[in-house]
Write a protein that holds these residues in place. Structure first.
Motif, mmCIF file in Angstrom:
data_model
loop_
_atom_site.group_PDB
_atom_site.id
_atom_site.type_symbol
_atom_site.label_atom_id
_atom_site.label_comp_id
_atom_site.label_asym_id
_atom_site.label_seq_id
_atom_site.Cartn_x
_atom_site.Cartn_y
_atom_site.Cartn_z
ATOM 1 N N PHE A 53 1.612 14.864 -4.838
ATOM 2 C CA PHE A 53 2.684 14.430 -4.809
ATOM 3 C C PHE A 53 2.981 13.925 -3.557
ATOM 4 C CE2 PHE A 53 3.210 17.541 -8.308
ATOM 5 C CZ PHE A 53 3.075 16.494 -9.404
ATOM 6 N N THR A 54 3.451 12.652 -3.284
ATOM 7 C CA THR A 54 3.913 11.989 -2.139
ATOM 8 C C THR A 54 5.408 12.525 -1.553
ATOM 9 O OG1 THR A 54 2.465 10.095 -2.377
ATOM 10 C CG2 THR A 54 4.311 10.091 -0.771
ATOM 11 N N LEU A 55 5.547 12.894 -0.711
ATOM 12 C CA LEU A 55 6.776 13.488 0.070
ATOM 13 C C LEU A 55 7.446 12.673 1.300
ATOM 14 C CD1 LEU A 55 8.932 15.653 0.216
ATOM 15 C CD2 LEU A 55 7.270 16.480 1.968
ATOM 16 N N LEU A 56 8.511 12.012 0.823
ATOM 17 C CA LEU A 56 9.314 11.295 1.839
ATOM 18 C C LEU A 56 10.554 12.106 2.313
ATOM 19 C CD1 LEU A 56 9.210 7.829 -0.075
ATOM 20 C CD2 LEU A 56 7.676 8.680 1.535
ATOM 21 N N THR A 57 10.834 11.719 3.490
ATOM 22 C CA THR A 57 12.246 12.349 4.007
ATOM 23 C C THR A 57 13.184 11.172 4.435
ATOM 24 O OG1 THR A 57 11.590 12.741 6.222
ATOM 25 C CG2 THR A 57 11.149 14.505 4.419
ATOM 26 N N SER A 58 14.505 11.541 4.541
ATOM 27 C CA SER A 58 15.779 10.620 4.853
ATOM 28 C C SER A 58 16.913 11.451 5.105
ATOM 29 C CB SER A 58 15.760 9.497 3.760
ATOM 30 O OG SER A 58 16.807 8.700 4.249
ATOM 31 N N ASP A 59 17.526 10.847 6.040
ATOM 32 C CA ASP A 59 18.990 11.381 6.097
ATOM 33 C C ASP A 59 19.975 10.379 5.353
ATOM 34 O OD1 ASP A 59 18.297 13.509 7.395
ATOM 35 O OD2 ASP A 59 18.215 12.330 9.348
ATOM 36 N N ASN A 60 19.718 9.322 4.854
ATOM 37 C CA ASN A 60 20.702 8.345 4.414
ATOM 38 C C ASN A 60 20.168 7.583 3.116
ATOM 39 O OD1 ASN A 60 18.669 6.572 5.411
ATOM 40 N ND2 ASN A 60 20.095 5.500 6.863
ATOM 41 N N LEU A 61 19.178 7.741 2.503
ATOM 42 C CA LEU A 61 18.733 7.460 1.185
ATOM 43 C C LEU A 61 18.001 5.903 1.358
ATOM 44 C CD1 LEU A 61 21.563 8.172 -1.501
ATOM 45 C CD2 LEU A 61 19.337 9.127 -1.178
ATOM 46 N N VAL A 62 18.150 5.648 2.679
ATOM 47 C CA VAL A 62 17.620 4.071 3.165
ATOM 48 C C VAL A 62 16.354 4.200 4.003
ATOM 49 C CG1 VAL A 62 18.202 2.174 4.026
ATOM 50 C CG2 VAL A 62 19.678 3.019 2.596
ATOM 51 N N ASN A 63 16.588 4.855 4.973
ATOM 52 C CA ASN A 63 15.290 4.907 5.856
ATOM 53 C C ASN A 63 14.469 6.137 5.770
ATOM 54 O OD1 ASN A 63 16.452 2.674 7.647
ATOM 55 N ND2 ASN A 63 17.952 4.190 8.119
ATOM 56 N N TRP A 64 13.461 5.714 5.084
ATOM 57 C CA TRP A 64 12.287 7.001 4.717
ATOM 58 C C TRP A 64 11.239 7.071 5.696
ATOM 59 C CZ3 TRP A 64 14.061 10.227 0.790
ATOM 60 C CH2 TRP A 64 15.092 9.901 0.039
ATOM 61 N N LYS A 65 10.868 8.382 5.766
ATOM 62 C CA LYS A 65 9.706 8.762 6.474
ATOM 63 C C LYS A 65 8.643 9.365 5.629
ATOM 64 C CE LYS A 65 12.060 9.037 11.041
ATOM 65 N NZ LYS A 65 12.323 10.046 12.148
ATOM 66 N N ALA A 70 3.040 17.368 -0.888
ATOM 67 C CA ALA A 70 3.892 18.487 -1.394
ATOM 68 C C ALA A 70 3.350 19.735 -2.113
ATOM 69 C CB ALA A 70 4.949 18.170 -2.368
ATOM 70 N N LEU A 71 2.281 19.542 -2.857
ATOM 71 C CA LEU A 71 1.642 20.387 -3.790
ATOM 72 C C LEU A 71 0.255 20.729 -3.060
ATOM 73 C CD1 LEU A 71 1.845 22.432 -6.274
ATOM 74 C CD2 LEU A 71 0.990 20.179 -7.566
ATOM 75 N N THR A 72 0.087 22.016 -3.148
ATOM 76 C CA THR A 72 -1.291 22.504 -2.818
ATOM 77 C C THR A 72 -2.206 22.391 -4.052
ATOM 78 O OG1 THR A 72 -1.010 23.891 -0.986
ATOM 79 C CG2 THR A 72 -3.062 24.256 -2.263
ATOM 80 N N PRO A 73 -3.522 21.551 -4.170
ATOM 81 C CA PRO A 73 -4.140 21.604 -5.371
ATOM 82 C C PRO A 73 -4.526 22.698 -6.097
ATOM 83 C CG PRO A 73 -4.959 19.714 -3.982
ATOM 84 C CD PRO A 73 -4.054 20.878 -3.110
ATOM 85 N N PRO A 74 -4.024 23.212 -7.125
ATOM 86 C CA PRO A 74 -4.612 24.281 -7.953
ATOM 87 C C PRO A 74 -6.043 24.425 -8.332
ATOM 88 C CG PRO A 74 -3.281 22.776 -9.367
ATOM 89 C CD PRO A 74 -3.315 22.081 -8.116
ATOM 90 N N ALA A 75 -6.759 25.446 -8.066
ATOM 91 C CA ALA A 75 -8.004 25.690 -8.557
ATOM 92 C C ALA A 75 -8.207 25.261 -9.913
ATOM 93 C CB ALA A 75 -8.402 27.268 -8.432
ATOM 94 N N GLY A 76 -9.294 24.635 -10.042
ATOM 95 C CA GLY A 76 -9.764 24.003 -11.507
ATOM 96 C C GLY A 76 -9.061 22.851 -12.032
#
Length: 339
Positions: A53-65, A70-76
Motif C-alpha cells: 500500500f503506497t503512502l502519501l502525506t500532505s498538509d493541504n490535499l494538493v501537495n503530496w509527498k 504502509a503494511l508489512t507483508p504478512p507471512a504466507g
C-alpha cells in the motif's frame, strides 16, 4: 499539466487534477492532527521499502509527498493481491482494513477481508486478524464506520451469484456490526445489489471461484463509503467496470444504519461522479475528507490517465443539493486550492 506548471498554479492558489500523477488506485485519505495520509492499492506490487500500500502525506490535499509503504507483508502471502486499504483511529490505535487474495491461495480462499494495526498513522501496520465471511468467497473494499452512539460497523462488497427478487448476479454491498475492531458479529445485511443495466461489469463472464459457471451478465457495486447527513445514512459506491466510461459513483440512502437502503433515481447511471468524454475516464472508488479548515467536504478518487496506464489521485468538492449529493466535477481545469 507539467510538473513545473502544476507547481506554479498551486503557488497561485489553484490545483489541476490529478493532484498526484503516479499510480494510486482506490485512494483513501485519513486526516489526523491536521495532516493528511493517503493510502492506495498496490495489488501484488511492493513499495521501494518492501511494504504494501503506497503512502502519501500532505498538509493541504494538493501537495503530496511519497512516504513509502504502509503494511508489512504478512507471512504466507507471497504473490497475493492486496486491495483498497482504509484506516481509522480508535482508542490510541490505527486500524487498517483491506482485502487479500489471489496468488497461491486464490483457488481455495478467493479474497478475504483483513485488519492490521499500528500506533502511528503512517505505520508500519502489522496484520492481526482475518474478518471472515463464510458465505462468500470474494469479499473486498472494507469500510469501517462509527455511528453517533459509538458503535462501529463494517461495510464491504461481496459476491452474490443468485438472481432472486430481480437482482443481478455480481458484487454487491453489505453491512455488519463489529463486536470489536477486529471481529465481525456475523449478522450481515444486504445494503444494495445490482439491478440496473449501467452497472454491468462483463457479459458472459466465466467465474472460476464458482465452478467455472458462466453468467450472462456479471454486475459490480464496490467501494462503499458512508456519510450521515440530515439524519439519513448515505452509502456511496462505485458501479460498473472500472475500465469503461460507465464507471462512476452513486449512492443509496436509509433511515437506519442497517437499512433498508433505497437507490431510487439510480437507474440511468452514476449521479455523484461520472466520466467526462474526452477528459476524464473511470472516476471512482473514492473516500470523503474535510478541507484543512474543516468546512468543505471533498471526494478523493482515482481516474485514468489518457493512456489508461495509471489510475491517478484526484480531488473535487462534494455538494449536498436538493436532489442529493453531487460532486462538483470531475474537474480537469484549474480549481481553488482547498481552504
Amino acid at each position: 499539466m507539467a510538473v513545473a506548471g502544476q507547481a506554479a498554479a498551486r503557488a497561485a492558489g489553484t490545483y489541476t487534477n490529478p493532484v498526484y500523477a503516479g499510480q494510486f488506485p482506490d485512494p483513501f485519505v485519513l486526516r489526523h492532527q491536521g495532516h493528511y495520509y493517503a493510502f492506495g492499492t498496490t495489488g501484488q506490487g511492493r513499495t521501494a521499502d518492501g511494504r504494501i500500500f503506497t503512502l502519501l502525506t500532505s498538509d493541504n490535499l494538493v501537495n503530496w509527498k511519497n512516504a513509502g509503504g504502509a503494511l508489512t507483508p504478512p507471512a504466507g502471502a507471497e504473490g497475493a493481491d492486496f486491495w483498497a486499504p482504509e484506516v481509522v483511529y480508535h482508542q490510541g490505535t490505527f486500524y487498517m482494513y483491506y482485502s487479500m487474495g489471489g496468488g497461491a491461495i486464490a483457488a481455495t480462499v478467493g479474497h478475504r477481508l483483513h485488519v492490521a494495526t499500528s500506533k502511528k498513522p503512517e505505520g508500519p501496520y502489522t496484520q492481526v486478524a482475518l474478518l471472515d465471511v463464510p458465505a462468500s468467497k470474494f469479499t473486498i473494499d472494507a469500510h469501517p464506520y462509527q455511528d453517533t452512539d459509538g458503535q462501529w460497523y463494517l461495510f464491504y462488497a461481496r459476491d452474490f451469484i443468485d438472481s432472486d427478487n430481480g437482482y443481478r448476479p455480481g458484487t454487491g454491498l453489505v453491512v455488519d456490526r463489529l463486536l470489536n475492531m477486529t471481529r465481525l458479529a456475523g449478522e450481515s445485511r444486504t445494503v444494495m445489489r445490482a439491478r440496473h443495466d449501467w452497472t454491468v461489469f462483463e457479459k458472459n463472464r466465466t467465474m472460476p471461484l464458482y465452478g467455472n459457471k458462466t453468467f450472462a451478465e456479471w454486475h459490480t457495486l464496490e467501494g462503499p463509503f458512508v456519510r450521515r447527513h440530515g439524519g439519513k445514512y448515505y452509502c456511496f459506491y462505485s458501479g460498473a467496470n472500472f475500465l469503461t466510461p460507465r464507471y462512476g459513483v452513486d449512492y443509496c440512502v436509509a433511515n437506519s444504519i442497517m437499512g433498508p437502503y433505497s437507490d431510487q433515481g439510480a437507474a440511468n447511471g452514476p449521479r455523484v461522479l461520472h466520466a467526462v468524454a474526452g477528459h476524464v475516464r473511470g472516476p471512482g472508488h473514492h473516500s470523503h475528507v474535510m478541507s484543512p479548515n474543516g468546512k468543505t467536504e471533498y471526494l478523493v478518487y482515482h481516474a485514468w490517465n489518457k493512456a489508461m496506464t495509471e489510475r491517478q489521485l484526484c480531488i473535487d468538492k462534494l455538494a449536498w443539493t436538493a436532489d442529493g449529493p453531487r460532486c462538483v466535477g470531475p474537474t480537469y481545469t484549474p480549481q481553488p486550492v482547498p481552504a
